[in-house]
Design a protein around this motif. Structure first.
Motif, short mmCIF file in Angstrom:
data_model
loop_
_atom_site.label_atom_id
_atom_site.label_comp_id
_atom_site.label_asym_id
_atom_site.label_seq_id
_atom_site.Cartn_x
_atom_site.Cartn_y
_atom_site.Cartn_z
N TYR A 140 1.32 -1.30 -0.33
CA TYR A 140 -0.06 0.14 0.04
C TYR A 140 0.61 1.47 -0.01
O TYR A 140 0.10 2.26 -0.44
CB TYR A 140 -0.98 0.08 0.96
CG TYR A 140 -2.27 -1.66 1.60
CD1 TYR A 140 -2.91 -1.39 0.99
CD2 TYR A 140 -0.87 -2.02 2.31
CE1 TYR A 140 -3.60 -2.30 1.04
CE2 TYR A 140 -2.06 -3.46 2.42
CZ TYR A 140 -3.19 -3.47 1.98
OH TYR A 140 -3.79 -4.72 2.22
N LEU A 141 2.06 1.87 0.50
CA LEU A 141 2.63 2.11 0.79
C LEU A 141 3.92 2.63 -0.06
O LEU A 141 4.20 4.21 -0.39
CB LEU A 141 3.76 2.48 2.08
CG LEU A 141 2.78 1.55 2.82
CD1 LEU A 141 3.61 2.28 4.77
CD2 LEU A 141 1.86 2.81 3.11
N SER A 142 4.31 1.27 -1.35
CA SER A 142 5.44 1.38 -1.79
C SER A 142 5.25 2.61 -3.38
O SER A 142 4.62 2.36 -3.89
CB SER A 142 6.05 0.01 -1.97
OG SER A 142 7.09 0.52 -3.01
N GLU A 143 5.94 3.62 -3.87
CA GLU A 143 5.79 4.01 -5.12
C GLU A 143 6.81 2.51 -5.53
O GLU A 143 6.29 3.07 -7.15
CB GLU A 143 6.79 5.23 -4.92
CG GLU A 143 5.58 6.63 -4.16
CD GLU A 143 4.15 6.88 -4.69
OE1 GLU A 143 4.12 6.46 -6.00
OE2 GLU A 143 3.45 7.36 -3.98
N GLU A 144 7.69 2.35 -5.19
CA GLU A 144 8.10 1.66 -6.52
C GLU A 144 7.18 0.45 -6.95
O GLU A 144 6.70 0.16 -8.07
CB GLU A 144 9.36 0.57 -5.29
CG GLU A 144 10.12 0.33 -6.98
CD GLU A 144 11.10 -0.87 -6.06
OE1 GLU A 144 11.36 -1.01 -5.30
OE2 GLU A 144 11.84 -1.32 -7.11
N ILE A 145 6.58 -0.17 -5.87
CA ILE A 145 5.48 -1.16 -6.01
C ILE A 145 4.15 -0.82 -7.35
O ILE A 145 4.08 -0.92 -8.05
CB ILE A 145 4.99 -1.50 -5.02
CG1 ILE A 145 5.42 -2.64 -3.77
CG2 ILE A 145 3.67 -2.59 -5.00
CD1 ILE A 145 6.08 -4.01 -4.62
#
Ligand code: FES
Ligand code: FE2
Lengths: 154, 439
Positions: B25-30
């Motif tokens: 939910y948090l990672s911009e890379e994801i």
């Protein structure tokens, strides 16, 4: 408060003071609060959707909900500020008047603040106790664009 | 900082059997990887054919961060192109929708294209003689999205060259679109009344999970449902309810109601919530509509179509359908912590106007930025987005009714409060995200 322009300013002040019961009492029995999705371009609330189109029953529901400690989105509570331009009387006839008021509307909650602008159009009717709102219509700029949650009353 | 791009094992480890990691939910890379892999490799809802009734009609829409253009062709087909001029990349049109006439003309240097994207002409043609333009991509006209499926007027795209076919990808859940369209005695829907658009400051997956979450209404929506109940108190159950009451009161149903409504999951993350009944089951019946449906479909089939009213049918990863009221939600991710949610209403040809009113009223009350019901949802999604930053526990629990046997099955029918519907979404997520990395 004979001048309908004073009535409009008073109406906004009640909202900004969170005096929602007093605010609701300004509506006529058949009164509506309407925020069309196409803003000023929208002809009616039936052929196209609206951000809000509410009669007294629904407005009462909103006001009652805001009082509930379980209105999670009101922790912290939202506050509003209406910045009104001078109202202009558009039409006046026997016991009825239409007033337009361009505005900025700020709704603040916690760290966040939203800014909306548009024109409020009040259709007022004369009653024994003064003016009452038959319809408060809010024509927002960019009403159909993506908006964040608007929790109080514009 | 964990890097995921070149580590499919790390991505896979985010989704466990009964819980998921907060980085989802948090990672911009994801998020960037989701745009490249998940949203490009699966079938994503783009729009509805009724938005472009005439030749030359277009709608612009981003999918997976790419600006696209849906266009009605002279022969009636619907084509999808990248909204990018073959010359230098200018967007050919920047209005949300419109009619371009018989061709597209780029506003920058006036290159023109046919409605299907084929090159038509360009000024100062002589200057290109002897150059490689014709052989280069830029000489081929607009890039076309090759994999477009118009299913009963719902337009889906798959941007990747390879991947599952439309039918294989959605399978049985397509019945939810069938049901919605079959609710028109003429078998035709048109988008109507405009689209309500919300910006929610949360991850898109959270919103999609909540579409399948029946444990939250009791606690989340208490402020709205209790206020509605108090206002409606004193009325006999048989009293005709105003539409708003008909639509809001069922949100206050108890756990047992939601549990019994039942749910079903399918392969690839899709699901139907409310296979037995739902909060939409008890809207007032309309005799003349029922008669029109019987005339169109026969009595048995008409009854079958009308009694089916699931709460939500999820077309993973971007579409949620409500056959009754005729409304859809489209989930359009903007960033790891920002999602655009659209609510669309439909008119059903041959059905009474009241059905369209129901769709609009439902969307207005429940999915408008000025909704009566959704403020509490939205607040909680945004709260989760912040809360997950807390250290300590890095996991999100999806344990409810977990059963190891579910790992081996693709279609399962279960109780309505089972978090299987969410686990199923994440299993599809992990599969799509790992597939590309392995390739
Ligand atoms: S960029 Fe389109 S014509 Fe030059
Ligand atoms: Fe909810």
């Amino acid at each position: 408060m004979n001048d309908p322009r004073d009535f409009v300013a008073h109406e906004a002040a009640l909202l900004d003071e969170r005096r929602f019961d007093d605010w609701l009492a300004l509506f006529a029995e058949d009164g509506h609060y309407w925020v069309p999705l196409r803003g000023a371009a929208q002809a009616d609330p039936f052929s196209h959707n609206s951000l809000a189109y509410e009669d007294r029953l629904l407005l009462q529901l909103r006001v009652d909900r805001l009082k509930s400690p379980r209105a999670h989105s009101q922790h912290p509570a939202s506050h509003s500020q209406h910045v009104l331009q001078p109202s202009r009387i558009e039409e006046e006839s026997d016991g009825e008047v239409r007033v337009r008021t361009p505005f900025l509307y700020v709704e603040a909650r916690g760290e966040s603040q939203i800014l909306l602008s548009g024109t409020a159009r009040h259709h007022l009717v004369r009653t024994a106790s003064g003016w009452a709102i038959r319809q408060k219509r809010i024509d927002l700029l960019n009403a159909a664009r993506a908006l964040p949650a608007i929790q109080l009353f514009i | 900082m964990t890097s995921y791009r070149h580590h499919p094992d790390r991505i896979a480890a985010l989704v466990q059997d009964d819980r998921v990691h907060r980085d989802l939910y948090l990672s911009e890379e994801i998020f960037a990887l989701e745009q490249e892999r998940l949203f490009a490799n699966t079938w994503v809802f783009l729009g509805h054919a009724s938005q472009v009734p005439e030749a030359g009609d277009f709608v612009t829409q981003e999918v997976a961060g790419r600006p696209l253009l849906m266009v009605r062709q002279p022969d009636g087909a619907v084509h999808v192109m990248y909204n990018r001029c073959a010359h230098k990349g200018t967007q050919l049109v920047t209005d949300e929708s419109g009619n371009t006439g018989r061709f597209f003309r780029c506003p920058y240097h006036a290159w023109t294209y046919k409605l299907d994207g084929a090159p038509l002409g360009l000024p100062l043609k002589n200057g290109y003689e002897g150059t490689r333009l014709k052989a280069c991509e830029s000489g081929q006209g607009l890039s076309v999205v090759k994999h477009v499926k118009v299913y009963r007027d719902f337009v889906f795209v798959r941007l990747a060259d390879t991947g599952p076919s439309f039918e294989d990808y959605f399978g049985e859940v397509l019945g939810a679109i069938d049901n919605m369209v079959d609710r028109s005695p003429e078998g035709k829907l048109t988008v109507g009344g405009g689209v309500l658009r919300n910006i929610v400051h949360c991850n898109w997956k959270m919103y999609l999970e909540n579409i399948n979450d029946t444990v939250h209404p009791m606690s989340t929506h208490e402020s709205a449902t209790k206020a509605a109940e108090a206002l409606w108190e004193g009325h006999a159950p048989s009293d005709p309810k105003p539409m708003a009451m008909e639509q809001i009161l069922p949100f206050g149903s108890g756990y047992e109601f939601f549990d019994r409504m039942g749910g079903r999951v399918f392969a690839n993350g899709h699901s139907v919530l409310g296979v037995n009944f739902s909060i939409h089951s008890n809207y007032a019946q309309l005799p003349e509509y029922k008669a029109a449906m019987q005339a169109a479909h026969g009595a048995e089939r008409a009854a079958d179509i009308l009694q089916r009213s699931p709460q939500n049918s999820v077309f993973y990863p971007s579409l949620s359908v409500k056959g009754s009221p005729q409304a859809i939600r489209v989930i359009r991710p903007l960033a790891a912590d920002r999602t655009l949610i659209e609510a669309w209403s439909f008119r059903a040809a041959g059905a009474p106007a009241l059905l369209f009113e129901r769709a609009m009223s439902y969307n207005r009350l429940v999915f408008s930025p000025m909704s009566v019901v959704a403020h509490d949802d939205v607040h909680l999604f945004e709260s989760i987005q912040q809360g997950l930053r807390a250290g300590g526990n890095e996991w999100v629990s999806l344990h409810r009714n977990f059963d190891a046997a579910e790992l081996a099955q693709s279609t399962i029918t279960t109780n309505g409060t089972n978090e299987l519907l969410m686990r199923n979404q994440f299993r599809a997520w992990a599969k799509a995200m790992a597939a590309e990395a392995a390739a």
